[in-house]
Design a protein around this motif. Structure first.
Motif, PDB file in Angstrom:
ATOM      1  N   PRO D  67       5.023   6.814   7.643  1.00  0.00           N
ATOM      2  CA  PRO D  67       3.987   6.707   6.604  1.00  0.00           C
ATOM      3  C   PRO D  67       3.573   5.267   6.352  1.00  0.00           C
ATOM      4  CG  PRO D  67       5.712   8.152   5.867  1.00  0.00           C
ATOM      5  CD  PRO D  67       6.184   7.539   7.148  1.00  0.00           C
ATOM      6  N   LEU D  68       4.526   4.365   6.498  1.00  0.00           N
ATOM      7  CA  LEU D  68       4.203   2.964   6.248  1.00  0.00           C
ATOM      8  C   LEU D  68       3.218   2.443   7.279  1.00  0.00           C
ATOM      9  CD1 LEU D  68       5.136   0.832   4.258  1.00  0.00           C
ATOM     10  CD2 LEU D  68       6.777   0.070   5.929  1.00  0.00           C
ATOM     11  N   MET D  69       3.360   2.922   8.516  1.00  0.00           N
ATOM     12  CA  MET D  69       2.460   2.437   9.563  1.00  0.00           C
ATOM     13  C   MET D  69       1.099   3.101   9.476  1.00  0.00           C
ATOM     14  SD  MET D  69       4.738   2.595  12.948  1.00  0.00           S
ATOM     15  CE  MET D  69       6.404   2.020  12.904  1.00  0.00           C
ATOM     16  N   THR D  70       1.038   4.281   8.878  1.00  0.00           N
ATOM     17  CA  THR D  70      -0.202   5.040   8.957  1.00  0.00           C
ATOM     18  C   THR D  70      -1.014   4.864   7.681  1.00  0.00           C
ATOM     19  OG1 THR D  70       1.066   6.924   8.291  1.00  0.00           O
ATOM     20  CG2 THR D  70       0.623   6.715  10.611  1.00  0.00           C
ATOM     21  N   SER D  71      -2.106   5.610   7.608  1.00  0.00           N
ATOM     22  CA  SER D  71      -3.166   5.197   6.701  1.00  0.00           C
ATOM     23  C   SER D  71      -2.792   5.313   5.229  1.00  0.00           C
ATOM     24  CB  SER D  71      -4.423   5.997   6.987  1.00  0.00           C
ATOM     25  OG  SER D  71      -4.116   7.309   7.265  1.00  0.00           O
ATOM     26  N   ARG D  72      -1.763   6.060   4.884  1.00  0.00           N
ATOM     27  CA  ARG D  72      -1.460   6.147   3.449  1.00  0.00           C
ATOM     28  C   ARG D  72      -1.002   4.804   2.917  1.00  0.00           C
ATOM     29  NH1 ARG D  72       0.746  10.152  -0.008  1.00  0.00           N
ATOM     30  NH2 ARG D  72      -0.105   9.682  -2.043  1.00  0.00           N
ATOM     31  N   PHE D  73      -0.108   4.153   3.612  1.00  0.00           N
ATOM     32  CA  PHE D  73       0.436   2.898   3.091  1.00  0.00           C
ATOM     33  C   PHE D  73      -0.009   1.679   3.914  1.00  0.00           C
ATOM     34  CE2 PHE D  73       3.217   6.200   1.541  1.00  0.00           C
ATOM     35  CZ  PHE D  73       3.239   5.894   0.200  1.00  0.00           C
ATOM     36  N   ASP D  74      -0.306   1.878   5.178  1.00  0.00           N
ATOM     37  CA  ASP D  74      -0.997   0.884   5.997  1.00  0.00           C
ATOM     38  C   ASP D  74      -0.407  -0.519   5.915  1.00  0.00           C
ATOM     39  OD1 ASP D  74      -2.772  -0.204   7.703  1.00  0.00           O
ATOM     40  OD2 ASP D  74      -4.361  -0.437   6.238  1.00  0.00           O
ATOM     41  N   MET D  75       0.706  -0.707   6.554  1.00  0.00           N
ATOM     42  CA  MET D  75       1.338  -2.023   6.487  1.00  0.00           C
ATOM     43  C   MET D  75       0.578  -3.089   7.269  1.00  0.00           C
ATOM     44  SD  MET D  75       4.561  -1.396   8.920  1.00  0.00           S
ATOM     45  CE  MET D  75       4.406  -1.167  10.661  1.00  0.00           C
ATOM     46  N   TYR D  76      -0.366  -2.674   8.108  1.00  0.00           N
ATOM     47  CA  TYR D  76      -1.148  -3.663   8.859  1.00  0.00           C
ATOM     48  C   TYR D  76      -1.899  -4.595   7.917  1.00  0.00           C
ATOM     49  CZ  TYR D  76      -0.390  -0.708  12.936  1.00  0.00           C
ATOM     50  OH  TYR D  76       0.180   0.003  13.941  1.00  0.00           O
ATOM     51  N   ARG D  77      -2.198  -4.092   6.729  1.00  0.00           N
ATOM     52  CA  ARG D  77      -2.895  -4.928   5.750  1.00  0.00           C
ATOM     53  C   ARG D  77      -2.145  -6.220   5.494  1.00  0.00           C
ATOM     54  NH1 ARG D  77      -3.065  -1.489   0.587  1.00  0.00           N
ATOM     55  NH2 ARG D  77      -1.195  -0.645   1.512  1.00  0.00           N
ATOM     56  N   TYR D  78      -0.813  -6.143   5.562  1.00  0.00           N
ATOM     57  CA  TYR D  78      -0.005  -7.310   5.232  1.00  0.00           C
ATOM     58  C   TYR D  78       0.419  -8.075   6.473  1.00  0.00           C
ATOM     59  CZ  TYR D  78       0.109  -4.637   1.001  1.00  0.00           C
ATOM     60  OH  TYR D  78      -0.265  -3.930  -0.100  1.00  0.00           O
ATOM     61  N   GLY D  79      -0.250  -7.811   7.578  1.00  0.00           N
ATOM     62  CA  GLY D  79       0.097  -8.522   8.800  1.00  0.00           C
ATOM     63  C   GLY D  79       1.372  -8.013   9.434  1.00  0.00           C
ATOM     64  N   ILE D  80       1.796  -6.810   9.078  1.00  0.00           N
ATOM     65  CA  ILE D  80       3.009  -6.243   9.657  1.00  0.00           C
ATOM     66  C   ILE D  80       2.588  -5.230  10.708  1.00  0.00           C
ATOM     67  CG2 ILE D  80       5.195  -5.116   9.125  1.00  0.00           C
ATOM     68  CD1 ILE D  80       4.568  -5.787   6.175  1.00  0.00           C
ATOM     69  N   GLN D  81       3.125  -5.335  11.892  1.00  0.00           N
ATOM     70  CA  GLN D  81       2.809  -4.317  12.886  1.00  0.00           C
ATOM     71  C   GLN D  81       4.008  -4.087  13.789  1.00  0.00           C
ATOM     72  OE1 GLN D  81       0.279  -5.638  16.183  1.00  0.00           O
ATOM     73  NE2 GLN D  81      -0.352  -7.307  14.860  1.00  0.00           N
ATOM     74  N   PRO D  82       4.126  -2.873  14.327  1.00  0.00           N
ATOM     75  CA  PRO D  82       5.265  -2.586  15.209  1.00  0.00           C
ATOM     76  C   PRO D  82       5.063  -3.185  16.579  1.00  0.00           C
ATOM     77  CG  PRO D  82       3.874  -0.671  15.034  1.00  0.00           C
ATOM     78  CD  PRO D  82       3.260  -1.703  14.154  1.00  0.00           C
ATOM     79  N   ARG D  83       6.153  -3.470  17.220  1.00  0.00           N
ATOM     80  CA  ARG D  83       6.107  -4.079  18.543  1.00  0.00           C
ATOM     81  C   ARG D  83       7.194  -3.414  19.371  1.00  0.00           C
ATOM     82  NH1 ARG D  83       1.651  -6.750  19.958  1.00  0.00           N
ATOM     83  NH2 ARG D  83       2.130  -7.805  21.883  1.00  0.00           N
ATOM     84  N   PRO D  84       6.882  -2.947  20.566  1.00  0.00           N
ATOM     85  CA  PRO D  84       7.880  -2.139  21.277  1.00  0.00           C
ATOM     86  C   PRO D  84       8.997  -2.931  21.946  1.00  0.00           C
ATOM     87  CG  PRO D  84       5.823  -2.169  22.457  1.00  0.00           C
ATOM     88  CD  PRO D  84       5.589  -2.932  21.215  1.00  0.00           C
ATOM     89  N   THR D  85       8.882  -4.210  22.084  1.00  0.00           N
ATOM     90  CA  THR D  85       9.932  -4.925  22.805  1.00  0.00           C
ATOM     91  C   THR D  85      10.581  -5.983  21.921  1.00  0.00           C
ATOM     92  OG1 THR D  85      10.189  -6.666  24.451  1.00  0.00           O
ATOM     93  CG2 THR D  85       7.977  -6.031  23.928  1.00  0.00           C
ATOM     94  N   PRO D  86      11.907  -6.132  21.993  1.00  0.00           N
ATOM     95  CA  PRO D  86      12.579  -7.104  21.123  1.00  0.00           C
ATOM     96  C   PRO D  86      12.166  -8.539  21.402  1.00  0.00           C
ATOM     97  CG  PRO D  86      14.120  -6.118  22.672  1.00  0.00           C
ATOM     98  CD  PRO D  86      12.869  -5.341  22.760  1.00  0.00           C
ATOM     99  N   ARG D  87      11.731  -8.817  22.614  1.00  0.00           N
ATOM    100  CA  ARG D  87      11.363 -10.185  22.936  1.00  0.00           C
ATOM    101  C   ARG D  87      10.221 -10.680  22.068  1.00  0.00           C
ATOM    102  NH1 ARG D  87      15.663 -12.043  25.337  1.00  0.00           N
ATOM    103  NH2 ARG D  87      16.013 -11.292  27.432  1.00  0.00           N
ATOM    104  N   GLN D  88       9.359  -9.782  21.671  1.00  0.00           N
ATOM    105  CA  GLN D  88       8.155 -10.215  20.962  1.00  0.00           C
ATOM    106  C   GLN D  88       8.228  -9.965  19.468  1.00  0.00           C
ATOM    107  OE1 GLN D  88       4.959  -8.233  22.912  1.00  0.00           O
ATOM    108  NE2 GLN D  88       5.303  -9.265  24.849  1.00  0.00           N
ATOM    109  N   SER D  89       9.261  -9.311  19.008  1.00  0.00           N
ATOM    110  CA  SER D  89       9.253  -8.954  17.593  1.00  0.00           C
ATOM    111  C   SER D  89      10.068  -9.959  16.792  1.00  0.00           C
ATOM    112  CB  SER D  89       9.787  -7.543  17.407  1.00  0.00           C
ATOM    113  OG  SER D  89      10.788  -7.281  18.337  1.00  0.00           O
ATOM    114  N   SER D  90       9.779 -10.025  15.515  1.00  0.00           N
ATOM    115  CA  SER D  90      10.465 -11.001  14.691  1.00  0.00           C
ATOM    116  C   SER D  90      11.221 -10.367  13.533  1.00  0.00           C
ATOM    117  CB  SER D  90       9.480 -12.033  14.159  1.00  0.00           C
ATOM    118  OG  SER D  90       8.438 -11.407  13.474  1.00  0.00           O
TER     119      SER D  90
END
Lengths: 304, 387, 177, 209
Positions: D67-90
């Motif tokens: 739900p956080l990723m999708t349109s109800r709560f939309d975390m992208y608004r805060y510059g948060i996005q999922p990333r599939p590989t650990p090398r690129q995620s923080s």
């Protein structure tokens, strides 16, 4: 007045700076438009800038040998090279780049040069998903290159030249002179090929997060990733400008350039939101089917 | 018969490929992988683009529920059971509560029967909505997930109003349900159902009439009809293979015998058919919820009086209670030895067979790109495998 | 007593048929005949669906009681077959050839209870645990709390109350004193 | 933190076959000096405004990430996005209880992430064991094994609580407090000893920086 070579290099840097920022904003705004389709607000338009700063500000990074580092460098060289030989705005001294020094064939070479360099570097990463992503990417590239090359041949045959400036010049004077109006089949083949080139759905087999997370750049991080992100903006901008020049009559000022490239890119994103992803074999079969036939037809139309 | 149907391999001993020959690529899909459902992993052996062998590895979510339950009082177990399957905890609550009631000889009031049915059907709808997003997402279509998870959230809002919890409701307690219906709740249920139904129409249009989705899903993961008994396949996976089995109809628990519905049965038994069937079940769930709202008694007690739960001893015995969850037969096997703690509680999750035996069998011969889509199309959920 | 109970008793010496509810019954057989009984139930008696298999540790009797839950979907009834095995040396015939998912349950029981099923595929591999060094953890003489306290670091400040005495103190403070 | 440095863990790629040992590194991680002054503040701002989550649902808390990723709560608004590989995620979101088997993968993924990296632990079970306080297979506090920046209490924490947790994480990063990577490097021996105490089957390479 013709500027000196130093002046032209300076202009090229300005032009590159403009296209980089434009590309980043384009990516940001398209992410926001896709978010609207999905019923969300979406990320800020300037999010790509922050991402690049963040990636470059990572404190440590790992490497897998010299080729691994050279991958993004080649890719960036491909992106910059593509852009450098296309006139972004027709008739403008500032945005002419070095378009009179190279022709369409050189640009096409640069489009694929970046991908090949990336393939070499990503293969060095040692991750199986990178290797699979590379093989998928190259396979799909050879497939979408067929309709694209046919379409370019049609354009070259129609205008009797490979010089992009001359092609744009031939399309001046209103909509009826655009390739879109004179040879719509070539435009259809090229736009379909562009869907594959830009890697949006349904042709996002290369980075497919649910299948091979996330393909070739799996192992790239930190400043290398920052470089890839920057290149994505430049490369997108360059390809859009190329398409605009070849098929949509070029642009005589920067506003026209922005509007036209925005719309071309919008088609991609629009299709991307409405489709799932094809498998590699399906996408190859697709590109070698109808788009290739359309491309052949466009060549025939252009020749006769 | 659809074209490109997967070759049917007869159930036989698993042939291990010779990994030293250099022909094969071994790779792990999961646990850190967006294309895996939950937290489990597949060890795939691929030849070119085709998977030739697969081993499932589970246990990343093992918390030892069955051991913990032996250490706790019957009532203390009640908040524990719902955590076994996160997307639809209500089935755990229902099966556990029903098993205890059967052992202790408690008959629940009529209103509780209907409220339980309502809760289970809403849970089915929510779980399917989550699933359909995953299925589209596994084929790369993120838009559907954005829509459907939001719809699920609206259903969760209803749960929040009814039970106070979004994910874990702890609503179906032994003896009835935990609380009464708030005023005006049924009206809001109907409003939400209208919204969800409208959105499902959109999803059907964009997802199921999409040529690319059809190309990907048709012919993928064909389950022959004779596998259903051999592997113990239940739920939509079995019904898509043409086996009309639905415990709601067959066992007739809760208020289901009084509701008007027919199990949806498919024929093609591939990923597309299963998705289609689950879409039909979503419409069916909405229809059932409307029926329940219409028929549920509006007053009366909602809970039977229980003995003091701290000293509640249940007579010795055993029972197995099962219910039809979104994935198939969900069951609780409870053995009591007459003390205040259960002797043994065993959970039967449908994913146990779907995600391990069936998955290992089906994935052979499938393109690497389709593994995620195939896995989601079986609708598996790892915590109920390892508990 | 119905037909099936008589049949099972005659053929396999099954005993203790017990109707739990109208669509569920249980019966007990000898562990040595479990595969024959299961094959008969699957092929002749119509119980084609194996719901689950599990074991109960009856430590007082020194035996594991295996439970095989079958279901006849056409007749809409279930049957739980019990078989006792010696707790000291638990070995049972594998039924992985009868049902395609049985090997997973057997692997689980091997890991959780230490019951061996010779011939079952991958039965000696780890199932849900990794690097487990203790005894099979579902046995009743394995103390989960003691293991947890000894192995995992605890955050200070967490208190655990016995529910009965705690509630008595909370609700009836005068009686608790 | 000084009393934490007690048992030095052996720095060897135990459990690896000899031919694979050369592929991985035996060196311990090192600390990285932050930049100075306004420049570091700017970088920290960028880090806080671009949080990339590692797409690893380690426990049931992952269900509220949807739900956080999708349109109800939309975390992208805060510059948060999922990333599939650990090398690129923080950001690593620990989704609740961690069984021993998952803990091994958590440690591995955490070590693969590039610094500065942040950990957000959800649920009561990561704080003190929560509901699984007497389970033989779940750890009771995650900060014994990897450094944690923000805890979010609850079972499960609602998406709103997650968003609040992310805002708190942003505040910590902006104030220069998100130094989990350096803390991990500084107390590396202690963390490794704790990990090896719990994870008996250490059949994976030690480091891969």
């Amino acid at each position: 007045m013709e500027p000196t070579i130093i002046g032209r290099i300076g202009y090229a840097f300005v032009s590159l700076f403009v296209i980089t920022n434009y590309g980043l904003l384009l990516i940001g705004s398209m992410a926001r438009i896709s978010a609207k389709v999905q019923g969300r607000v979406g990320q800020p338009v300037w999010q790509p800038y922050i991402d690049i700063v963040k990636s470059s500000a990572k404190r440590n990074s790992i490497g897998h040998g010299a080729m691994f580092y050279l991958g993004p460098v080649f890719r960036l060289a491909g992106g910059v090279g593509t852009y450098m030989f296309i006139p972004a705005v027709f008739g403008s001294v500032l945005f002419r780049n070095f378009s009179d020094s190279g022709d369409l064939l050189l640009v096409m070479y640069f489009i694929f040069f970046g991908q090949l360099g990336m393939a070499l570097g990503a293969g060095e990463g040692g991750h199986p998903y990178s290797a699979i992503g590379v093989s998928r990417g190259l396979a799909q590239m050879t497939a979408f290159e067929v309709p694209f090359a046919l379409s370019v041949i049609a354009v070259a045959a129609q205008y009797g030249t490979l010089d992009i400036n001359a092609i744009v010049a031939a399309q001046q004077g209103g909509f009826a002179h655009w390739t879109l109006a004179t040879n719509p089949l070539a435009v259809i083949a090229a736009i379909v090929a562009f869907l594959g080139m830009s890697g949006h759905n349904p042709f996002s087999v290369v980075i497919a997060p649910q299948e091979i997370p996330i393909g070739p750049p799996t192992e790239y991080q930190s400043n290398l990733l920052g470089m890839l992100q920057t290149n994505r903006a430049i490369f997108n901008g360059a390809k859009l400008v190329l398409y605009m020049n070849l098929y949509f009559g070029g642009a005589t000022n920067i506003v026209a350039m922005v509007i036209k490239t925005f719309l071309i890119y919008f088609v991609n994103v629009f299709v991307g939101q409405a489709f799932p992803r094809l498998r590699t074999d399906q996408s190859i079969r697709f590109f070698l089917g109808a788009p290739t036939l359309v491309g052949i037809a466009s060549v025939i139309i252009a020749v006769i | 018969m659809r074209r490109e149907k997967q070759r049917v391999i007869p159930p036989a001993e698993r042939a291990t490929p010779d990994l030293d020959s250099g022909k094969y690529l071994v790779m792990w899909q999961g646990p850190q992988h967006p294309g895996i459902t939950g937290n489990m992993s597949l060890r795939l052996v691929a030849e070119g683009d085709t998977v030739v062998d697969c081993e499932t590895h589970v246990g990343y979510l093992h918390r030892g529920f069955e051991k913990l339950m032996e250490r706790r009082l019957y009532m203390q177990n009640f908040p524990l059971v719902c955590r076994i399957a996160v997307p639809e905890p209500d089935f755990n609550e229902y099966c556990y509560a029903a098993a205890l009631e059967e052992l202790a000889g408690i008959v629940i009031p009529e209103k509780a029967v209907w409220l339980r049915t309502l809760s289970l059907e809403m849970m089915r709808l929510a779980s399917f909505l989550m699933w359909i997003g995953g299925q589209a997402g596994a084929f790369g279509h993120g838009t559907i997930a954005q829509w459907s998870v939001t719809m699920r959230d609206y259903v969760l809002d209803l749960f929040e109003e009814l039970t106070g919890g979004r994910i874990y409701h702890m609503y179906i307690i032994p003896g009835g349900v935990r609380g009464d219906v708030p005023a005006g709740f049924y009206k809001r249920v109907l409003e939400t159902m209208a919204v969800v139904e409208k959105n499902l129409d959109d999803i059907e249009l964009v997802m199921f009439h999409n040529a690319v989705f059809k190309m990907r899903a048709e012919g993928l993961g064909y389950i022959p009809r004779d596998w259903v008994d051999h592997y113990g396949i239940t739920g939509p996976n079995a019904r898509a293979a043409g086996v009309a089995r639905d415990l709601r109809k067959d066992s007739g628990y809760l208020a289901y015998p009084r509701l008007d519905f027919q199990p949806i049965v498919g024929t093609e038994s591939d990923a597309y058919e299963r998705a289609r069937l689950r879409l039909g079940e979503m419409y069916q769930a909405i229809d059932l919820i409307r029926q329940i709202v219409d028929m549920a008694p509006k007053d009366g007690p909602f809970r039977e009086r229980l003995p003091n739960p701290l000293y509640w001893r249940i007579p010795a015995g055993e029972t197995y209670v099962s219910a039809e969850c979104t994935r198939g037969e969900y069951g609780f096997y409870v053995v009591s030895d007459g003390s205040d703690k259960p002797r043994r509680v065993a959970v039967r999750g449908p994913s146990y067979t779907h995600a391990v035996s069936v998955m290992e069998r089906l994935v052979r011969g499938v393109n690497i790109a389709d593994v995620a889509g195939l896995m989601v199309s079986l609708h598996t959920y790892p915590p109920e495998i390892e508990r | 007593m119905n037909e099936l109970a008589k049949e099972l008793a005659g053929r396999y010496g099954a005993r203790g048929w017990h109707d739990i509810r109208k669509d569920l019954a249980s019966v007990e057989v000898d562990a040595i005949r479990i595969r024959d009984v299961m094959a008969y139930l699957r092929d002749e008696a119509g119980y084609g669906h194996l719901s689950f298999m599990t074991a109960i540790d009856n430590i007082e009797r020194g035996a594991f009681t295996l439970s095989y839950a079958l279901r006849d979907h056409d007749a809409r009834r279930g049957l739980i077959v019990h078989a006792d095995v010696d707790r000291a040396e638990p070995t049972v015939d594998s039924i992985h050839l009868l049902w395609g998912q049985a090997w997973t349950y057997q692997r689980e029981m091997r890991e959780w209870f230490g019951i061996d099923f010779p011939g079952s595929p991958r039965v000696d591999e780890e199932f849900v645990l990794e690097g487990w060094e203790g005894p099979p953890m579902m046995r009743r003489d394995f103390d989960s709390l003691a293991y947890s306290d000894a192995t995992y670091a605890e955050r200070p400040g967490r208190v655990t109350h016995d529910p009965a005495s705690h509630m008595r103190e909370k609700l009836y403070p005068e009686a608790a004193q | 933190m000084s009393e934490k440095k007690t048992i030095p863990a052996p720095l060897a790629n135990e459990g690896l076959p000899p031919e694979e040992r050369g592929l991985f590194c035996d060196a311990a991680p090192r600390e990285y000096e932050p930049a100075r002054g306004a420049w570091e503040r700017f970088l920290n701002w960028a880090r806080s405004e671009s949080l990339w989550l590692l797409g690893f649902g380690t426990g049931c808390g992952a269900i509220e990430l949807r739900p956080l990723m999708t349109s109800r709560f939309d975390m992208y608004r805060y510059g948060i996005q999922p990333r599939p590989t650990p090398r690129q995620s923080s950001v690593f979101v620990i989704g609740g209880y961690a069984s021993v088997k998952t803990l091994k993968r958590i440690v591995r993924s955490y070590e693969q992430m590039m610094g500065p990296k942040f950990v957000l632990a959800l649920g009561s079970c990561t704080i003190n064991g929560g509901m699984y306080w007497d389970s033989y297979n779940t750890i009771k506090r995650i900060d014994q094994y990897i450094p944690v920046d923000v805890y979010i209490a609850g079972c499960m924490p609602r998406p709103e609580a997650l968003l609040a947790g992310f805002q708190e994480l942003k505040r910590i990063i902006k104030s220069g407090g998100g130094e989990g990577q350096n803390e991990y490097a500084r107390n590396f021996d202690w963390y490794k000893a704790n990990q090896k105490k719990v994870i008996k089957d250490w059949n994976m390479p030690d480091y891969n920086w």
